[in-house]
Motif scaffolding. Structure first.
Motif, PDB file in Angstrom:
ATOM      1  N   ARG A 275      -6.765  15.405  13.032  1.00 53.58           N
ATOM      2  CA  ARG A 275      -7.343  14.456  13.998  1.00 53.58           C
ATOM      3  C   ARG A 275      -6.425  13.256  14.246  1.00 53.58           C
ATOM      4  O   ARG A 275      -6.832  12.286  14.856  1.00 53.58           O
ATOM      5  N   GLY A 276      -5.200  13.334  13.710  1.00 51.42           N
ATOM      6  CA  GLY A 276      -4.216  12.273  13.950  1.00 51.42           C
ATOM      7  C   GLY A 276      -4.171  11.188  12.895  1.00 51.42           C
ATOM      8  O   GLY A 276      -3.378  10.269  12.979  1.00 51.42           O
ATOM      9  N   GLY A 277      -5.018  11.291  11.880  1.00 57.23           N
ATOM     10  CA  GLY A 277      -5.073  10.252  10.858  1.00 57.23           C
ATOM     11  C   GLY A 277      -4.293  10.593   9.607  1.00 57.23           C
ATOM     12  O   GLY A 277      -3.823  11.714   9.422  1.00 57.23           O
ATOM     13  N   ALA A 278      -4.157   9.604   8.760  1.00 53.87           N
ATOM     14  CA  ALA A 278      -3.558   9.759   7.438  1.00 53.87           C
ATOM     15  C   ALA A 278      -4.188   8.701   6.549  1.00 53.87           C
ATOM     16  O   ALA A 278      -4.719   7.699   7.043  1.00 53.87           O
ATOM     17  N   ILE A 279      -4.147   8.923   5.245  1.00 53.08           N
ATOM     18  CA  ILE A 279      -4.779   7.969   4.337  1.00 53.08           C
ATOM     19  C   ILE A 279      -3.746   7.289   3.450  1.00 53.08           C
ATOM     20  O   ILE A 279      -2.667   7.818   3.184  1.00 53.08           O
ATOM     21  N   PHE A 280      -4.109   6.094   3.026  1.00 48.81           N
ATOM     22  CA  PHE A 280      -3.278   5.332   2.104  1.00 48.81           C
ATOM     23  C   PHE A 280      -4.190   4.572   1.153  1.00 48.81           C
ATOM     24  O   PHE A 280      -5.388   4.430   1.406  1.00 48.81           O
ATOM     25  N   CYS A 281      -3.617   4.098   0.067  1.00 49.37           N
ATOM     26  CA  CYS A 281      -4.388   3.394  -0.953  1.00 49.37           C
ATOM     27  C   CYS A 281      -3.676   2.115  -1.373  1.00 49.37           C
ATOM     28  O   CYS A 281      -2.469   1.974  -1.194  1.00 49.37           O
ATOM     29  N   ASP A 282      -4.449   1.210  -1.944  1.00 52.74           N
ATOM     30  CA  ASP A 282      -3.909   0.024  -2.582  1.00 52.74           C
ATOM     31  C   ASP A 282      -4.929  -0.505  -3.579  1.00 52.74           C
ATOM     32  O   ASP A 282      -5.997   0.088  -3.746  1.00 52.74           O
ATOM     33  N   ARG A 283      -4.584  -1.593  -4.226  1.00 53.89           N
ATOM     34  CA  ARG A 283      -5.491  -2.217  -5.190  1.00 53.89           C
ATOM     35  C   ARG A 283      -5.684  -3.673  -4.800  1.00 53.89           C
ATOM     36  O   ARG A 283      -4.720  -4.423  -4.706  1.00 53.89           O
TER      37      ARG A 283
ATOM     38  N   SER B 236       0.862  -1.181   0.000  1.00 53.67           N
ATOM     39  CA  SER B 236       0.000   0.000   0.000  1.00 53.67           C
ATOM     40  C   SER B 236       0.897   1.230   0.000  1.00 53.67           C
ATOM     41  O   SER B 236       2.091   1.138   0.280  1.00 53.67           O
ATOM     42  N   SER B 237       0.310   2.378  -0.324  1.00 50.97           N
ATOM     43  CA  SER B 237       1.081   3.616  -0.422  1.00 50.97           C
ATOM     44  C   SER B 237       0.350   4.757   0.276  1.00 50.97           C
ATOM     45  O   SER B 237      -0.848   4.977   0.032  1.00 50.97           O
ATOM     46  N   TRP B 238       1.087   5.466   1.149  1.00 52.69           N
ATOM     47  CA  TRP B 238       0.544   6.688   1.730  1.00 52.69           C
ATOM     48  C   TRP B 238       0.194   7.640   0.595  1.00 52.69           C
ATOM     49  O   TRP B 238       0.917   7.703  -0.408  1.00 52.69           O
ATOM     50  N   VAL B 239      -0.881   8.403   0.744  1.00 54.28           N
ATOM     51  CA  VAL B 239      -1.211   9.478  -0.192  1.00 54.28           C
ATOM     52  C   VAL B 239      -1.409  10.751   0.610  1.00 54.28           C
ATOM     53  O   VAL B 239      -1.619  10.712   1.829  1.00 54.28           O
ATOM     54  N   LYS B 240      -1.323  11.889  -0.090  1.00 53.28           N
ATOM     55  CA  LYS B 240      -1.455  13.184   0.570  1.00 53.28           C
ATOM     56  C   LYS B 240      -2.781  13.231   1.321  1.00 53.28           C
ATOM     57  O   LYS B 240      -3.841  12.990   0.757  1.00 53.28           O
ATOM     58  N   THR B 241      -2.699  13.530   2.598  1.00 51.96           N
ATOM     59  CA  THR B 241      -3.868  13.504   3.480  1.00 51.96           C
ATOM     60  C   THR B 241      -4.461  14.898   3.649  1.00 51.96           C
ATOM     61  O   THR B 241      -3.726  15.843   3.932  1.00 51.96           O
ATOM     62  N   PRO B 242      -5.777  15.020   3.493  1.00 49.37           N
ATOM     63  CA  PRO B 242      -6.409  16.327   3.702  1.00 49.37           C
ATOM     64  C   PRO B 242      -6.200  16.813   5.143  1.00 49.37           C
ATOM     65  O   PRO B 242      -6.193  16.008   6.082  1.00 49.37           O
ATOM     66  N   PRO B 243      -6.035  18.120   5.331  1.00 52.54           N
ATOM     67  CA  PRO B 243      -5.778  18.675   6.665  1.00 52.54           C
ATOM     68  C   PRO B 243      -6.807  18.277   7.727  1.00 52.54           C
ATOM     69  O   PRO B 243      -6.446  18.015   8.870  1.00 52.54           O
TER      70      PRO B 243
END
Length: 187
Positions: A152-160, A140-147
């Motif tokens: 709130r302490g989170g971050a987003i990532f994506c995969d297929r 999986s790969s981290w992607v730019k996370t909305p402010p």
């Protein structure tokens, strides 16, 4: 961290040969682009060539995925089948890294991208990349996370998985051996 962002003549020639071979092998990613024009732009921008070198040496296999004709830029992106090996096991950003009490990773995705002179993909850019092939089937790969998520302490990532691109969330301070990040560079 690198002391200089200058490549030797041999490093530049070797990288250009790798990029040309990949370019020709994957014309479906950049229809209409001409290698001679791309090469001229790269040779005129040694700092961009250095960033591509860093992308390549960390396992990203950069290639052109778009051509912004209005801006006169080619857009390179990591096209490795899985999240680049040399950029895994990193938390999302410096704030998350500093917040970890134990078992800190060496760095963060955002710090590493800045050091390389590249940008982390947004979710939209990640989805665009997935239209050109199948990436991150095991990683999986981290992607730019909305402010508003990051605050709130989170971050987003994506995969297929299952022939579908998924977006998930995690604590920004988390890190895994199978999660890295993909970068983008405009030349």
């Amino acid at each position: 961290m690198y002391m200089s962002n200058k490549l030797s003549i041999i490093q530049s020639q070797d990288l250009l040969a790798i990029l040309e071979e990949r370019f020709k092998k994957n014309m479906h990613r950049h229809e209409g682009a001409e290698w001679t024009v791309v090469r001229e732009k790269l040779e005129a921008n040694s700092d961009k060539l250095w960033s591509l070198y860093r992308m390549e040496e960390s396992g990203g296999e950069p290639d052109i995925i778009a051509n912004d004709q209005q801006a006169g830029e080619y857009i390179f992106c990591d096209c490795s089948a899985e999240s680049p090996k040399g950029r895994r096991s990193v938390c999302y950003d410096r704030e998350a890294l500093n917040a970890r009490k134990k078992n800190k990773p060496e760095t963060s995705a955002m710090d590493m991208a800045a050091d390389m002179g590249i940008e982390i993909l947004t979710e939209g850019q990640y989805r665009q990349l997935q239209r050109l092939g199948e990436f991150d089937l095991k990683t999986s790969s981290w992607v730019k996370t909305p402010p508003f998520i990051r605050q709130r302490g989170g971050a987003i990532f994506c995969d297929r998985r299952y022939d579908t691109v998924f977006m998930y969330h995690n604590g920004a301070d988390s890190y895994y051996a199978a999660r890295g990040f993909r970068g983008l560079l405009k030349v």
